[in-house]
Design a protein around this motif. Sequence first.
Motif, PDB file in Angstrom:
ATOM      1  N   LEU A 192       0.808  -1.224   0.000  1.00  0.00           N
ATOM      2  CA  LEU A 192       0.000   0.000   0.000  1.00  0.00           C
ATOM      3  C   LEU A 192       0.842   1.274   0.000  1.00  0.00           C
ATOM      4  O   LEU A 192       0.403   2.307  -0.484  1.00  0.00           O
ATOM      5  N   ARG A 193       2.066   1.213   0.581  1.00  0.00           N
ATOM      6  CA  ARG A 193       2.879   2.424   0.731  1.00  0.00           C
ATOM      7  C   ARG A 193       4.284   2.209   0.167  1.00  0.00           C
ATOM      8  O   ARG A 193       4.813   1.117   0.211  1.00  0.00           O
ATOM      9  N   ASP A 194       4.868   3.303  -0.298  1.00  0.00           N
ATOM     10  CA  ASP A 194       6.232   3.272  -0.808  1.00  0.00           C
ATOM     11  C   ASP A 194       7.194   3.070   0.367  1.00  0.00           C
ATOM     12  O   ASP A 194       7.084   3.751   1.401  1.00  0.00           O
ATOM     13  N   ALA A 195       8.153   2.119   0.234  1.00  0.00           N
ATOM     14  CA  ALA A 195       9.044   1.779   1.338  1.00  0.00           C
ATOM     15  C   ALA A 195       9.977   2.907   1.714  1.00  0.00           C
ATOM     16  O   ALA A 195      10.431   3.026   2.847  1.00  0.00           O
ATOM     17  N   VAL A 196      10.286   3.817   0.759  1.00  0.00           N
ATOM     18  CA  VAL A 196      11.227   4.923   1.010  1.00  0.00           C
ATOM     19  C   VAL A 196      10.505   6.163   1.518  1.00  0.00           C
ATOM     20  O   VAL A 196      10.845   6.734   2.563  1.00  0.00           O
ATOM     21  N   THR A 197       9.470   6.588   0.790  1.00  0.00           N
ATOM     22  CA  THR A 197       8.782   7.850   1.143  1.00  0.00           C
ATOM     23  C   THR A 197       7.631   7.634   2.120  1.00  0.00           C
ATOM     24  O   THR A 197       7.154   8.592   2.734  1.00  0.00           O
ATOM     25  N   HIS A 198       7.191   6.368   2.259  1.00  0.00           N
ATOM     26  CA  HIS A 198       6.007   6.026   3.091  1.00  0.00           C
ATOM     27  C   HIS A 198       4.722   6.680   2.586  1.00  0.00           C
ATOM     28  O   HIS A 198       3.736   6.744   3.308  1.00  0.00           O
TER      29      HIS A 198
END
Length: 201
Positions: A192-198
Motif C-alpha cells: 500500500l505504501r512506498d518503502a522509502v517515502t512512506h
Amino acid sequence: MERLIAGEKERFEMEVSLLTADDTYQLLRLKAFHRPYHPNHLSVVLYDLSEVDEARRQLVTERAQAREIYEAVNAAISQIDLFSGRILFHSQGFLHIFEELPQDLILSREWLFERLDVRDHATMKQFIRRLVDGQAGTIQYRLHFPDGRVKWIEDQQIPVFQLDGTIAYTNSIMHDITLQKAYEERLRQLALRDAVTHLPN
C-alpha cells in the motif's frame, strides 16, 4: 489363602510373579475358590499373563513416546469436553499459548472470552455452535494479556464421537501465528505504501 481355607472368604484372586527354571519371572493370575458341594476342597486356577504384561509395558512405552512427541511439536494439543469445558488432556504448548491454566482445568466461556479480543467474540460463538453440532473447523483469533501483548492463535478443533453419535470430546491443535500475522501485515503495508517515502502507492 489361609483365610480362604478357614472359610472367612469364598474366593480371592491376585497377580503373582513366579521364578522359572531359566531365572526369569513369569506373570500369572491366580484365582482360588471353594468348590461347590465340596466345602473341604479348593480349586486354584492359574492364567498366564505374560502377553498381557508385555502389552502393558508396550502401552506405557507408547504413552511415553506420545507424550514426548506432543511436547516436541511446536503446537498446543488438547482434548476438551465441549459440554463441561473440562480439559481432559493438554500438552505443555497449551500453557505456552495461554500462559496460565483455568481453575480446576475448566475452560469456561467466561474464562476464554475475557482473554479474547472483542472483535473475535461473534466469530468464536459461531465456531463453538458448529462444534457442538459436530462440525470440525479452524478459527483464528486474538488473545490479550495484562501487559498489553496480543497473540494471534490458529485453533483447529476436531470432534470425536461416541458409539451413540454424541460428542465425547474435541481434539484441539493450536498454533501461535503472531509472527505470521505481523509478516502478513508488513507485506500489506509494503503493497500500500512506498518503502522509502512512506507515501501511498
